[in-house]
Structure formats: structure tokens, C-alpha cells
Motif scaffolding. Sequence first.
Motif, PDB file in Angstrom:
ATOM      1  N   ASP A  76      35.451  42.279  49.693  1.00 25.01           N
ATOM      2  CA  ASP A  76      34.883  41.597  48.539  1.00 25.01           C
ATOM      3  C   ASP A  76      33.535  42.213  48.209  1.00 25.01           C
ATOM      4  O   ASP A  76      32.501  41.818  48.748  1.00 25.01           O
ATOM      5  CB  ASP A  76      34.745  40.094  48.827  1.00 25.01           C
ATOM      6  CG  ASP A  76      34.267  39.330  47.618  1.00 25.01           C
ATOM      7  OD1 ASP A  76      34.402  39.846  46.496  1.00 25.01           O
ATOM      8  OD2 ASP A  76      33.751  38.207  47.782  1.00 25.01           O
ATOM      9  N   MET A 130      42.334  39.469  50.685  1.00 24.90           N
ATOM     10  CA  MET A 130      41.068  38.868  51.082  1.00 24.90           C
ATOM     11  C   MET A 130      41.305  37.774  52.119  1.00 24.90           C
ATOM     12  O   MET A 130      42.363  37.150  52.141  1.00 24.90           O
ATOM     13  CB  MET A 130      40.348  38.269  49.865  1.00 24.90           C
ATOM     14  CG  MET A 130      39.876  39.290  48.856  1.00 24.90           C
ATOM     15  SD  MET A 130      38.578  40.331  49.534  1.00 24.90           S
ATOM     16  CE  MET A 130      38.497  41.610  48.283  1.00 24.90           C
ATOM     17  N   CYS A 154      37.001  33.809  51.742  1.00 25.41           N
ATOM     18  CA  CYS A 154      36.406  34.427  50.552  1.00 25.41           C
ATOM     19  C   CYS A 154      36.139  33.364  49.487  1.00 25.41           C
ATOM     20  O   CYS A 154      36.904  32.401  49.332  1.00 25.41           O
ATOM     21  CB  CYS A 154      37.328  35.512  50.001  1.00 25.41           C
ATOM     22  SG  CYS A 154      36.639  36.417  48.605  1.00 25.41           S
ATOM     23  N   HIS A 201      35.120  34.413  43.337  1.00 25.02           N
ATOM     24  CA  HIS A 201      35.379  35.843  43.409  1.00 25.02           C
ATOM     25  C   HIS A 201      36.876  36.132  43.309  1.00 25.02           C
ATOM     26  O   HIS A 201      37.287  37.089  42.642  1.00 25.02           O
ATOM     27  CB  HIS A 201      34.833  36.407  44.722  1.00 25.02           C
ATOM     28  CG  HIS A 201      33.342  36.490  44.753  1.00 25.02           C
ATOM     29  ND1 HIS A 201      32.646  37.188  45.718  1.00 25.02           N
ATOM     30  CD2 HIS A 201      32.403  35.966  43.936  1.00 25.02           C
ATOM     31  CE1 HIS A 201      31.350  37.093  45.489  1.00 25.02           C
ATOM     32  NE2 HIS A 201      31.179  36.345  44.424  1.00 25.02           N
ATOM     33  N   SER A 217      45.830  36.214  50.067  1.00 28.07           N
ATOM     34  CA  SER A 217      44.918  35.752  51.101  1.00 28.07           C
ATOM     35  C   SER A 217      45.582  35.926  52.459  1.00 28.07           C
ATOM     36  O   SER A 217      46.713  35.471  52.663  1.00 28.07           O
ATOM     37  CB  SER A 217      44.549  34.281  50.865  1.00 28.07           C
ATOM     38  OG  SER A 217      43.662  33.824  51.855  1.00 28.07           O
ATOM     39  N   ALA A 240      37.151  38.992  57.499  1.00 27.07           N
ATOM     40  CA  ALA A 240      37.284  40.219  56.712  1.00 27.07           C
ATOM     41  C   ALA A 240      37.977  41.317  57.509  1.00 27.07           C
ATOM     42  O   ALA A 240      38.706  42.145  56.945  1.00 27.07           O
ATOM     43  CB  ALA A 240      35.905  40.690  56.253  1.00 27.07           C
TER      44      ALA A 240
END
Length: 538
Positions: free
Chosen positions: A205, A227, A231, A235, A248, A253
Amino acid sequence: MNFAAQFIYANYAGDGSPRRVGFNDSENDPFWQSEEQRLGPTKQGCSTSSKSTCNKDAPVCNGVAGWRPTLIHPERLKDFGIEEEECLNGEVKTFETKVVGAPEIQLMDPPKTNKKRGSERKAVPPPKPEYLRFEDISAAAFKIQSVMQKTPCTYSRLSKQYGMEIFLKKELLHYTGSVKERGVLYLLTSLNQEQQKKGVIVAKDCSFSMAVAHHAVELRIPVFVIMPASCAQPHLRVYRDYGAMVISYGSTARDSLNHARHLAKENGYLCLEEDDSAVYLAGLGTVGMEIYEQVPKLDAVIVPTGGQCSLLVSTAAAIKHLNSRITVIGVEPEGFPLLLQSLKTGSPVASELYNVPNGKLYGDLFEHSLGTHTFQQAKKYVDKVVTVREEDSLVAMLRFQEFERSTVDTEGALGLAAILAGKLPELKGKRVAVVVSSANMELDLIRQCVDRALVLDDRVSKFTVQLGDFPGDMAKLLDMLAREDIKLLDICHRRHSDKGDLFKAQVECVVETRDKTQSTQLRRILSERYPTLHWLDR
């Protein structure tokens, strides 16, 4: 210009809009949605018999905001373990990460080596570092000129205040708010047809991933954004609005990045991560070419830097080729002087030796370490590197809002922070260009930075005094603040206090002044009238 550049330019010719390179419209591509799947049923008034034709492959322009449907055919999602009936355009799908035991390690026989005499062994010399050529930068500028807007480099109102002619190169005006769009666009257009058809994946991100998501959709390249569940939802919504498929996966991360690399390896996708490749640097170097064209008789260029220093070295390569007498200066945060220490020691310093000062403020600057390629170019092209404190960056953000009517992040404010902190006294009376690289910061964080900057700039102060327990004492204090044209932001009256006298009341005030001069005058007047005055630390 070589044949490849002319071929790519021919695909951009016409109305100036980016389009998918290397594919015919009549080609039956199973990886792309049909027109009805992508745009829905045809609206009335848009028939083939109408005089105003509807171009089905016309992309969304660079300045059009709003949600765009993903271009990825549902059949492609089987690579990610998603069934077709479970797929919604651009929606987030969450997957649980299962922790399994490590595979059993089996010992194998060591490989057999051919023994040679010492006289027959020859040491292989290391490859010489390949510098970024100006021809690469000019080719990138020629290739992206029909798509990438030329950002303005305007004269700043802060010039008279700091005794120099300051020109701000406003790279924050790009569609995603970051200069990284230049390198990303050239990188995507440089991919071969097979890779463009297969698609790309991003899993961080950051501004780089946003630029990839935006321009990949514009070029009709399938793009997947993986992501973690942690997150921020705003965004993720931005990525979906660009037209990317957001998935997702995992809780950190590192989980999402490892999963993206695994999918790229298993299915042939290209996992894009920001690096110091020559193609990416060439796209970023177009900033230097534009600055040289927009500001005549330029004396110096100030560029924010951090991590890989990609923007600094690419801009410096272009500037130094056009005019070697122009000074190129890099600015780093004081708590992370990676390039400065590397230049002092003569070799790249590992980023693990330093703690990231503030992940929220400088997240994009410290994603990667300084590479050997960029370090060699920095030694060749960069004239000076300075560091600035976090407080100076916050005050520079405040100056941008007050004088330039622009909201930037801490990375974009680094160049101006070096000037207002007095780190570049040799630039007095000269023409200086400052690269404002980005403006990607969450709204609540911007508010906190502005509040902190007002305190650091002596514009907001907090003090306590003890007043007598008599009628009118509070009114006298407020009347004095009104006569001095002081804005009262907050006041707290405590009659019972552990540190106060028995017949005294402690009053705590938060006030705002116009500038440091008025703040100094207020401190002098209050000290004369109230011996118990105490200014709270900033």
C-alpha cells in the motif's frame, strides 16, 4: 529514435489517449470481459445507427474520477482460488492464513566439484556499474509525453521570505498525487505483449502501487492488488475505483507480499515492486528535463530522497547532462540519513542500522535499502546531501498550506524544509527549483500534523496562571488577551488544585497568535502581570 520507441509512439498517436498496446480489437481474448460484461447493457440512444459512434475501447481519461469496472475476466480469478460465482467486480475477498509446519528437510549428497590447480583458477572481475544514460531518459519522455501531463513549475510566494527565487515543481498534481507515475507508466509500456496480456500484481500500500493500479487499467493491462486485512478501507476503495481487482489476504503486509510472489511464480504474473531498474529510473528522470525547460538560468535543484534515492539520481542524471553547472541537492530525514552516511563511508549502508523515525510520516521513503546502482549514480551526479528534522518538515507543510494553498505530505515538503531550516545558506540570491514529489496522506494525519506545526511555529501556546479568588480577576485576564488581539482557543478554570494555594484558582489557557513577534510580546506582558505564569512545554 530507435524503432521500438517509434512503434510505441505510433500506438499513442491519434487523440492522445492511452490505449492497449499490441492487441487488435477484433482479437478474441478469453482473459478480458466482453463489452456487455464490462459496461452492462447498452443504453438507449447509443446504437450503431446513431451518428455519434460509441468507441467500446475508449479508455477513461486521466482526469476522470469515479469508480471504474475491473477489466479482468472472472475466469482469471481461478488462479487466486476464487470461484466465478463468488466474484464481484473489484470487491475485497478475505482469505485466512493457515500456519502449517515447515517441510521436512532432507539431506542430499554435496555436489561433485571438479578440482583444478590453483594456477588454472581465474578470478572473475565484478561487472562495472551501468549508469543511467540521458538517451534512456529522453526516450522515456518521448514515449509518455502523450499520456503524462507536464506539471507546472511555478514561482513561489515564499521567495522573498527566504531571500532566493524558489520555483516549485508540483508533482503532487498527478492523478494519484505522486511523481512515481512517471516511472510506472514507462515501466508498464515497456513490458512485452505477453506480459501485458497476462497481467501484473502489486502487494504494498504505497504511491507506487497506486500508480501501477491506475496506469495499468488505462493501458488495459489486468492488475491485481493483494493487501492484508489490516489495510485502511479508504485506500482499498481507491484501488477499486481505479479498476483494479482487490484481494485481501493475510493479516500482515509480509503475508500479502509472499502470497503475491507465489501467485506470480505459479501463474506467470509479474509482481511489480519499486526498484532501481534502468526503465523505472528513466521515467522518473523526465522530471529533470521538464525543470530545465521551465526554469531558465537555473542555479540549483532540491530533490527529496530516501530509501533507494530513485527520484534524486534520475533527476540529477538529466540535469547534469543538460547543464553540469547546476547544483543538485538531496534532502533526507535526520533520523534516517541513509545516503549521507553511504557517501561518507564510500559504500551503501544497510537500512537496518537505522530505526524508521515515523512510519506514518515517512512510510514510502523507507521501503527499500539503497542499491548499488543508485549509489554509484549518486556519487557521480549529486553535489550535496543534507538532513532535516521532523519538526522542520511539519512547519514546511504548514507553509505550503498558508502560502501555496497546497496540501502536501512530509516527503513532498522535505525540499522546502531544508530551506526554512537554514541548511542551504549558499543558495541566497539564486534561482532554485524544489521538487514537490507527493501529496498522499490521510486526512486525520494531516490535521494532526498541522496542529503540531502551529505549536512548533510559536503560533499556538499553552500557559497556566494563578488568579486570586476575587470577582473580576478572570475578566481582567480575558480583557488583556482581547486588547492584544490574541485568539483564545481553550480555557480551563480549576478552583481546587493540589499545587495551588488555598485561596487561588489555577487557569490554563490555549491561545493562538499571528506570528512569533506577537507571541514574544504576549509572553513579556503576561510575565510582568502574573508572577505565577508558567508556559507549558511544546
